[in-house]
Design a protein around this motif. Structure first.
Motif, mmCIF file in Angstrom:
data_model
loop_
_atom_site.group_PDB
_atom_site.id
_atom_site.type_symbol
_atom_site.label_atom_id
_atom_site.label_comp_id
_atom_site.label_asym_id
_atom_site.label_seq_id
_atom_site.Cartn_x
_atom_site.Cartn_y
_atom_site.Cartn_z
ATOM 1 N N UNK A 49 4.485 23.372 8.683
ATOM 2 C CA UNK A 49 4.723 23.960 9.997
ATOM 3 C C UNK A 49 4.428 22.910 11.050
ATOM 4 N N UNK A 50 5.462 22.475 11.758
ATOM 5 C CA UNK A 50 5.278 21.519 12.848
ATOM 6 C C UNK A 50 5.050 22.330 14.113
ATOM 7 N N UNK A 51 3.796 22.490 14.493
ATOM 8 C CA UNK A 51 3.466 23.371 15.608
ATOM 9 C C UNK A 51 3.921 22.831 16.953
ATOM 10 N N UNK A 66 0.393 19.364 9.238
ATOM 11 C CA UNK A 66 0.069 17.965 8.937
ATOM 12 C C UNK A 66 -0.902 17.334 9.929
ATOM 13 N N UNK A 67 -0.932 17.847 11.152
ATOM 14 C CA UNK A 67 -1.908 17.345 12.121
ATOM 15 C C UNK A 67 -2.203 18.431 13.146
ATOM 16 N N UNK A 68 -3.454 18.847 13.213
ATOM 17 C CA UNK A 68 -3.842 19.879 14.166
ATOM 18 C C UNK A 68 -3.916 19.304 15.569
ATOM 19 N N UNK A 69 -3.301 20.032 16.506
ATOM 20 C CA UNK A 69 -3.333 19.642 17.911
ATOM 21 C C UNK A 69 -4.114 20.692 18.698
ATOM 22 N N UNK A 70 -4.561 20.323 19.890
ATOM 23 C CA UNK A 70 -5.358 21.235 20.700
ATOM 24 C C UNK A 70 -4.607 22.508 21.053
ATOM 25 N N UNK A 71 -3.277 22.428 21.071
ATOM 26 C CA UNK A 71 -2.471 23.595 21.419
ATOM 27 C C UNK A 71 -2.285 24.549 20.244
ATOM 28 N N UNK A 72 -2.712 24.142 19.045
ATOM 29 C CA UNK A 72 -2.544 24.983 17.855
ATOM 30 C C UNK A 72 -3.609 26.082 17.820
ATOM 31 N N UNK A 73 -3.213 27.272 17.444
ATOM 32 C CA UNK A 73 -4.188 28.360 17.402
ATOM 33 C C UNK A 73 -5.220 28.160 16.295
ATOM 34 N N UNK A 74 -4.923 27.314 15.320
ATOM 35 C CA UNK A 74 -5.879 27.018 14.255
ATOM 36 C C UNK A 74 -6.698 25.764 14.542
ATOM 37 N N UNK A 75 -6.634 25.288 15.770
ATOM 38 C CA UNK A 75 -7.380 24.079 16.128
ATOM 39 C C UNK A 75 -8.887 24.271 15.946
ATOM 40 N N UNK A 190 -5.763 17.711 9.042
ATOM 41 C CA UNK A 190 -4.671 18.570 8.591
ATOM 42 C C UNK A 190 -5.258 19.766 7.845
ATOM 43 N N UNK A 191 -4.447 20.792 7.687
ATOM 44 C CA UNK A 191 -4.894 21.965 6.935
ATOM 45 C C UNK A 191 -3.821 22.385 5.945
#
Length: 356
Positions: A49-51, A66-75, A190-191
């Motif tokens: 999933x490319x958020x 592949x890379x969590x960003x601050x805008x991701x709800x799973x951050x 990543x998760x």
């Protein structure tokens, strides 16, 4: 893949900024033996999933970011990883397994975390956390346990001897069926999520989703910047009102956020209004045909459907409007979901939000 468990932690998770951690004092020799028993979850067919380009909320049961960003709800999982890593040396030790059965200790863990190193090949070693929910069945209290002495046999019968442990308290550590893994490599976090629904429950993600869903619903009617969500390629306005013309926006919000259907909430929470949504590529007239086909389906299957005419959004072609109330939030959500609306366009009547 070779893995080495370097630490075992118990966590009482309340919310992203509030959780208690206790570290278990397990010797390196035992950790090495335990590492060999860990069954690494299969990553086969794990959709990425490319958020940044897609919805921030995944409705898949298994996925990876592949890379969590601050805008991701799973951050918050990155923050969780950082806290474990940052405070590893200062985390309190769990004094005894008996503490897990003592309510006066004010520590009620709901998560088991393994900190480990993954060696996919000799040149690439990742540090990560494996997360598993701590279930009551893992806590064994006041039970009699029987175990065999492999090398000791009774002289007369030749049978192996067994010993009993009574009134003993145990914590059984899981070796498989992990909820997710949080991995750190080259300054990227990543998760991999193997049980999305359980992750949502354990980390109390649902309350976060409720907040997003509410904000998105209000975006349809009052953005504050004149950039309300419009639907279809006719830029149709959405009005949350009943047949008498009364504003029911609050009732719509309540109907969604109070629902037991997490996928319904995620559909609203993830809606972006972008052109890649199927509903944005069709005309209001085409959407009206979908509405009419739903009405026809209801009239032909009156005693078989889980929804009625009153549950279908209303279309006003003349004024270029879509009317939605608290009863029609599920079918409206179906219109916002690419996969479901495509089936409806193909005259396949499937509204999964009515399924338990």
């Amino acid at each position: 893949m070779k893995i080495d468990v370097t630490g075992v932690y118990l966590v009482e998770y309340l919310k992203a900024t509030e959780f208690k951690v206790r570290k278990m004092n397990v010797g390196n020799k035992d950790l090495k033996i335990f590492s060999k028993k860990i069954k690494v979850p299969s990553e086969g067919r794990l959709p990425a999933i490319d958020t940044r380009d897609k919805n921030i909320f995944s409705t898949s049961s298994r996925f990876k970011v592949d890379e969590l960003k601050k805008t991701d709800y799973l951050y918050f999982l990155k923050i969780f990883y950082d806290k474990i890593e940052e405070f590893d040396e200062s985390i309190e030790w769990l004094e005894s397994v008996n503490n897990l059965f003592d309510t006066s200790t004010k520590f009620s863990p709901n998560i088991i975390v393994y900190r480990l190193k993954q060696e996919k090949d000799k040149s690439k070693i990742n540090e990560c956390l494996y997360i598993h929910s701590l279930k009551e069945s893992m806590l064994i209290k006041n039970k009699t346990v029987i175990f065999g002495k492999v090398s000791k046999k009774d002289k007369e019968s030749g049978a192996s001897e067994f010993d009993f442990l009574s009134e003993t308290q145990f914590l059984t550590l899981p070796e498989k069926d992990f909820i997710c893994s949080i991995e750190r490599a080259e300054d990227k976090t990543s998760i991999k999520v193997f049980k999305a629904f359980e992750l949502d429950t354990v980390f109390k993600v649902e309350s976060l989703i409720d907040g997003y869903a509410e904000k998105k619903i209000y975006r349809f009617v009052n953005d504050g910047n004149g950039k309300e969500f419009k639907l279809t390629n006719d830029k149709s306005e959405v009005s949350f009102s009943d047949e008498a013309g009364n504003d029911v926006t609050s009732a719509v919000v309540t109907a969604v956020t109070s629902s037991d259907n997490l996928q319904l909430k995620k559909t609203y929470a993830s809606f972006s209004g972008r052109s890649n949504k199927t509903i944005q590529s069709i005309s209001l007239n085409r959407l009206n045909k979908v509405v009419n086909s739903l009405k026809t389906y209801v009239s032909q299957h009156e005693n078989e459907t889980l929804f009625g005419i009153q549950d279908i959004p209303r279309i006003d072609l003349e004024n270029n409007k879509i009317y939605v109330d608290d009863k029609s939030v599920k079918i409206f959500a179906a219109m916002l979901n690419n996969e479901i609306i495509q089936k409806l366009l193909d005259e396949k009547i499937e509204i999964p939000y009515y399924q338990e």
